[in-house]
Design a protein around this motif. Structure first.
Motif: not given
Length: 221
Positions: A36-37, A43-50, A68-82
């Motif tokens: 998916y990542a 789809a976004l026309g990008l080579s990485s999420f750096q 996403l992190q493996e492709l360079g992104a700085e990630v934040v997650g929202v998970e109410t119960y997790g």
């Protein structure tokens, strides 16, 4: 419709054993999350999420965050119960969108819309959290897919206790536009879910025709 108390009980019990209760804690495997990542990059026309800051709303067990992190992104997650589980995996996690600080270049929300009482309001909140020209990737079950049409009320996704709503493609597009997204695009990805060659061909055909089991959309702010 289940009450909020019934939903709380369902999710809280699911997160006591998140690896076994994936219907409620996130059914996307790491292998699929990586697919998916990479499809999202194209789809976004990008080579990485750096250099991009990306939020995963309804991050589940964190597999998409990791991809996403493996492709360079700085990630934040929202998970109410997790939230605690995400933090145990080394991610920055929050229980609610209202707790999140700052804006994001992109947001992903995979198989979450169907769990929300009023997803249209949540989409508006996600739009506010995006930077100008930011993007949102949203995926949810397709109520006009072949499985849903054939099985009706016995459709597997409709029978899951935590699933409340399934917008049609036209409805989801309208929800995104009314939430403030200026451009909306439906994505038809050729994703290999099976090893059987006949099932692969059948699945590819359904995806091209838009009658597979998943709706995927990109919306731009």
């Amino acid at each position: 419709m289940p009450t909020q108390q019934e939903l709380d009980t369902l999710y809280e019990s699911s997160w006591t054993d998140p690896e076994q209760c994936t219907s409620e804690t996130g059914g996307t495997s790491l292998a699929l999350a990586r697919v998916y990542a990479n499809r999202l990059l194209r789809a976004l026309g990008l080579s990485s999420f750096q250099g991009l800051r990306i939020l995963d709303f309804g991050a589940g067990r964190g597999n998409m965050l990791k991809a996403l992190q493996e492709l360079g992104a700085e990630v934040v997650g929202v998970e109410t119960y997790g939230k605690v589980y995400l933090e145990s995996q080394g991610f920055e996690g929050y229980e609610q969108l209202s707790e999140v600080v700052g804006r994001f270049d992109g947001i992903v929300t995979i198989d979450v819309v169907e769990h929300l009482h009023s997803p249209w309001d949540t989409l508006k909140t996600l739009n506010v959290l995006l930077k100008e020209k930011g993007w949102l990737y949203v995926a949810t079950g397709n109520p006009l897919g072949l499985n849903a049409r054939v099985n009706g009320s016995n459709w597997r996704e409709a029978k899951k206790a935590g699933h409340l709503v399934f917008p049609s493609p036209r409805t989801l597009e309208k929800m995104l536009l009314e939430a403030g997204f200026l451009k909306v695009e439906r994505l038809k990805w050729l994703i290999r879910f099976h090893r059987n060659p006949v099932r692969i061909i059948l699945n590819y055909g359904m995806q091209m025709l838009g009658v597979d089991g998943e709706l995927r959309y990109l919306g731009w702010k």
